[in-house]
Design a protein around this motif. Structure first.
Motif, PDB file in Angstrom:
ATOM      1  N   UNK A  45       0.846  -1.192   0.000  1.00 30.11           N
ATOM      2  CA  UNK A  45       0.000   0.000   0.000  1.00 30.11           C
ATOM      3  C   UNK A  45       0.885   1.246   0.000  1.00 30.11           C
ATOM      4  N   UNK A  46       0.765   2.110  -1.001  1.00 29.68           N
ATOM      5  CA  UNK A  46       1.609   3.319  -1.077  1.00 29.68           C
ATOM      6  C   UNK A  46       1.059   4.444  -0.208  1.00 29.68           C
ATOM      7  N   UNK A  47       1.216   4.300   1.097  1.00 26.39           N
ATOM      8  CA  UNK A  47       0.688   5.285   2.023  1.00 26.39           C
ATOM      9  C   UNK A  47      -0.738   4.959   2.433  1.00 26.39           C
ATOM     10  N   UNK A  49      -2.677  -5.010   6.663  1.00 27.17           N
ATOM     11  CA  UNK A  49      -1.266  -5.144   6.298  1.00 27.17           C
ATOM     12  C   UNK A  49      -0.867  -4.069   5.298  1.00 27.17           C
ATOM     13  N   UNK A  50       0.363  -3.624   5.419  1.00 30.31           N
ATOM     14  CA  UNK A  50       0.938  -2.719   4.424  1.00 30.31           C
ATOM     15  C   UNK A  50       1.590  -3.516   3.308  1.00 30.31           C
ATOM     16  N   UNK A  58      -2.598 -11.305   7.355  1.00 33.23           N
ATOM     17  CA  UNK A  58      -3.655 -10.354   7.042  1.00 33.23           C
ATOM     18  C   UNK A  58      -5.055 -10.864   7.305  1.00 33.23           C
ATOM     19  N   UNK A  59      -5.214 -12.163   7.589  1.00 31.75           N
ATOM     20  CA  UNK A  59      -6.545 -12.728   7.812  1.00 31.75           C
ATOM     21  C   UNK A  59      -7.019 -12.384   9.224  1.00 31.75           C
ATOM     22  N   UNK A  60      -8.296 -12.041   9.358  1.00 28.76           N
ATOM     23  CA  UNK A  60      -8.855 -11.668  10.649  1.00 28.76           C
ATOM     24  C   UNK A  60     -10.167 -12.396  10.879  1.00 28.76           C
ATOM     25  N   UNK A  61     -10.455 -12.641  12.160  1.00 27.30           N
ATOM     26  CA  UNK A  61     -11.760 -13.142  12.594  1.00 27.30           C
ATOM     27  C   UNK A  61     -12.215 -12.180  13.670  1.00 27.30           C
ATOM     28  N   UNK A  62     -13.200 -11.347  13.362  1.00 27.16           N
ATOM     29  CA  UNK A  62     -13.514 -10.248  14.253  1.00 27.16           C
ATOM     30  C   UNK A  62     -12.318  -9.332  14.339  1.00 27.16           C
TER      31      UNK A  62
END
Length: 843
Positions: free
Chosen positions: A229-231, A355-356, A734-738
């Motif tokens: 991600x550029x910023x 995540x960046x 980068x994976x999330x649960x809640x």
């Protein structure tokens, strides 16, 4: 190199030159040359005899950097020697501040004196043009990349900027050269000579030759693909696009190239960004930033805004990582050539929200690019290459590790990849591109004819009855003839190869038995057949007699003078494969009894009779049972492989540790050794001479939560290589649960498990994957927690709820020895675990 290059190689070179722009490369070559000249000015050859270890070693911070820091990091655009550990520099300072050096030396002064003398000798030999001796300097053994890089820095006209022995051998093989037994520097010199013999490359500098080689025949099996991600919300995108780079934050840590090792960088990162003392978060975020140092020219970068917008796809260029202090923020940059034609909107990639920098799966990259480009990056896991190397060295390997680490998943895919050609065949990785494609190919490689179906060779005289009548009449009652001893062994479902005698003298049909031999029935009603397929261009009598395998078969030995002949499994497979080669329409019905991939599962009741041979009950024609000597699965595979030496055969043994290995393998435990392949032993029950061919490989899987590797039979441990698979939180990146960051949660949970019950009982990443994709909801996590994770942890900790509370926090009520009410709500469960283990995705 031969004076005459093969036309295919010349055409390939010319084609690559047409797509390679020398003017575009010239800037990178000039910058690389400037770096090389700066290195030589800083560390002239005359300085080496009296150079101090503080000026040389990696792990030290000095004004302007040390020799090894320059070779490893600063001059990477000149020639890369990245990868591996710091030990490739021979003498270095570890992250704990202690000196490291080869074990033959008693202290750092002795080690450095020897290594320094080795370098002086190396440079003296090169100055005399004696490069052949450069690989034989005792003090520099084990440092091939270091020797090569150092020589190129001082003698750039005498070598190409390629330091990896594997890459050098790859380029030589691609040029039609045999690099066997060539050490690194001699291989480099051979490569340069081969390139200089090609007129089209004569004008290129050695630096330009290096760039061209990787454009023409990149030996890397994979291209890394990451999103960056550029910023925040892509605030720096316009600047990144205009200046051909991507930028990220964490500026307080400073220039990454100043750190001699990744460990030293992580210490500095932890000091600047402690993340409330949660080590898993520190590790996760520091890895994201350090990725900029690890990416190489040719790797791919996706610039994103949010979770569903792709701004561009770029290719990492030779500029690489650059710290840009002139920028107000986001000073860490990576040189990237951008292509905005791939800008698009995609299905939300939820992991991108937290995540960046993160990896991009091959399937997602293909969806974004539509498969564009000459080289679609398909990730060949490092473990596949390890398995391949272990099989080439030993012939068999066990993949072991804690539950949920993907042992069977890895073994299945590695097996198919190997059977498709492995590392020697670039297209072999294509089968890994998508699960459905892999599964189709796996079925093709493993779906053989049922072993219970015997194959028969049946002769018909066309003057009395041609096989064509079977297809018009749809069935036929076949009369009793020679060889009469075979008729009682025929079973319904057996496959029949139909042969017509003079004047045809050729196989013309495939049929199937529908009714079995009845000794009380009239002779003319001995068997009933139904048609399966007509055979076009079938095997002739002369070809039958000439084939080295079929020449020993019953029909060949009896010169087809009779009616019903038995074929062994190997003879039947050979004949069916020849028919299918000539008539592809037969492929679906002419499957061999043993395919290239065979999968079995060991268990306490699995025996030698199942695996090798033994007497087993079989039904006779009159319905009675009798004991029949039957070949086991491994014996059948070995016989098929012996008749098909040009192809690999893989036996995949799941749960290998659950069987009684010495009992199952018997005398074959000796024959599977690599140096005893092809030797014969007389099997005790059949009396046959038997050998294990070199093209048979065994891959086993083993769960260390069931049994430690140290408890395995000693004979097995001596004969198998062992490759460990541990939990890989990167697959959950980068994976999330809640609010729970799954990768950080897994790392923190396993750190506690290791502390209490040991590394062999960690929790694997596969528990949180569904069809290879991380779960993405609190509800899905709650179900896994209650029905899979918690029961496993209860078993590990012997239902000790105080230990469970220490491990999992408030979701466990230790006093009442039960799961607390916090676990009833999925979102609350995830929040409590995130707080307890420092795995909050929003931190």
């Amino acid at each position: 190199m031969n004076n005459m290059l093969e036309n295919a190689i010349v055409d390939s070179l010319k084609s690559a030159l047409q797509t390679w722009s020398r003017p575009d490369v010239s800037k990178g070559a000039q910058e690389a040359e400037a770096l090389r000249a700066e290195f030589v000015a800083r560390f002239p050859l005359t300085s080496w005899p009296n150079m101090s270890v503080d000026s040389y070693a990696l792990g030290l911070t000095t004004d302007g950097g040390t020799v090894c820091w320059w070779l490893e990091f600063k001059t990477r655009p000149v020639a890369s020697m990245s990868g591996g550990s710091s030990s490739k520099h021979l003498v270095f300072k570890g992250s704990g501040g202690d000196w490291r050096y080869p074990k033959q030396y008693s202290n750092v002064d002795e080690a450095w004196s020897a290594v320094r003398s080795g370098f002086v000798q190396l440079f003296d030999l090169a100055a005399q043009g004696n490069f052949d001796e450069a690989d034989s300097i005792t003090a520099l053994v084990g440092a091939a990349a270091l020797r090569t890089k150092a020589l190129y820095m001082y003698f750039p006209d005498d070598l190409v900027p390629v330091c990896s022995k594997g890459h050098l051998h790859h380029f030589l093989r691609t040029l039609g050269e045999d690099p066997s037994d060539l050490p690194t520097i001699r291989a480099n010199r051979r490569l340069l000579a081969a390139l200089r013999a090609i007129p089209e490359l004569a004008a290129l500098s050695t630096q330009e030759l290096g760039f061209f080689l990787y454009h023409w025949a990149d030996p890397r099996s994979t291209v890394r693909v990451v999103k960056i991600a550029p910023g925040e919300r892509a605030s720096e995108w316009s600047d990144c696009l205009a200046n051909c780079y991507v930028c990220v934050g964490w500026d307080d840590v400073g220039d990454l190239s100043q750190f001699p090792t990744k460990e030293a960088f992580r210490e500095a990162f932890r000091e600047k960004y402690p993340y409330n003392g949660h080590e898993s978060q520190v590790s996760r975020k520091s890895n994201e930033l350090w990725t900029l140092m690890e990416l190489e020219p040719g790797d791919k970068v996706i610039a994103n805004r949010g979770v569903s917008e792709v701004l561009a796809v770029g290719t990492v260029n030779e500029v690489g990582y650059v710290w840009r202090p002139e920028r107000q923020q986001y000073r860490h940059t990576l040189g990237v050539d951008w292509d905005t034609s791939f800008a698009c909107t995609i299905e939300p990639a939820r992991g991108w929200a937290t995540t960046t920098v993160s990896k991009v799966p091959a399937a997602l990259f293909k969806a974004i690019t539509g498969g564009a480009g000459s080289k679609t990056p398909i990730d060949v896991p490092r473990v596949f290459l390890d398995i391949e190397e272990a099989l080439e060295r030993r012939g068999q390997v066990v993949v072991y590790g804690p539950p949920g680490t993907g042992k069977t998943y890895t073994a299945r895919r590695a097996s198919v990849w190997l059977l498709e050609g492995g590392s020697a065949e670039p297209s072999a990785a294509d089968v890994l591109e998508a699960d459905d494609r892999f599964e189709v190919r796996e079925r093709q490689l493993s779906a053989g004819r049922a072993q219970s179906n015997q194959l028969w060779f049946m002769v018909a005289n066309p003057s009395h009855w041609p096989w064509s009548n079977l297809f018009s009449d749809t069935t036929v009652d076949y009369g009793l003839g020679r060889l009469k001893r075979n008729y009682p062994n025929v079973r319904a479902g057996d496959l029949v190869i139909g042969y017509e005698s003079t004047p045809t003298k050729r196989v013309v049909a495939l049929a199937r038995v529908t009714s079995e031999y009845d000794p009380d029935a009239p002779p003319e009603l001995a068997l009933t057949l139904e048609p399966v397929a007509r055979v076009n261009d079938g095997i002739t009598y002369e070809e039958l007699q000439a084939d080295p395998i079929l020449a020993l078969s019953e029909p060949a030995r009896f010169r087809c003078q009779g009616t019903l002949f038995a074929l062994t499994a190997v003879e039947g497979d050979r004949l069916l494969s020849l028919l299918a080669e000539r008539d592809p329409s037969l492929t679906t019905v002419a499957a061999p009894s043993v395919q290239q991939l065979t999968r079995v599962t060991f268990h306490p009741s699995y025996t030698y009779e199942d695996f090798v041979e033994g007497f087993r009950p079989a039904q006779t024609g009159n319905g009675a049972l009798e004991l029949t000597l039957t070949d086991g699965i491994f014996k059948r595979v070995c016989e098929a492989a012996a008749a098909d030496k040009d192809r690999r055969y893989v036996v995949l043994i799941d749960e290998i540790n659950r069987g009684n290995i010495p009992k199952i393998f018997g005398e074959l435990i000796t024959l599977i050794e690599s140096d005893k392949r092809g030797l014969t032993v007389r099997l005790p029950q059949s009396g046959q001479e038997f050998a294990v061919p070199s093209n048979v490989h065994l891959i086993g899987t083993m769960n260390t939560a069931d049994r430690s590797i140290h408890l395995l039979d000693t004979a097995l441990r001596r004969r198998f290589s062992f490759i460990e698979l541990l939990p890989d939180s990167d697959l959950l990146e980068g994976a999330t649960a809640g609010v729970l960051a799954l990768d950080v949660f897994l790392d923190a949970l396993n750190a506690k498990i290791r502390e209490r019950v040991g590394r062999e009982k960690q929790v694997g990443h596969a528990m949180f994957l569904r069809k290879g994709i991380p779960i993405d909801s609190a509800e899905a996590f709650a179900a896994i927690f209650r029905f899979e994770l918690l029961p496993l942890l209860q078993e590990y900790l012997y239902e000790d709820y105080k230990e469970l509370e220490w491990l999992l926090g408030g979701v466990i009520d230790a006093e009442s020895e039960r799961v607390s009410q916090l676990a009833d709500d999925p979102e609350t469960l995830c929040a409590e675990l995130a707080n307890h283990l420092g795995a909050n995705a929003t931190a």
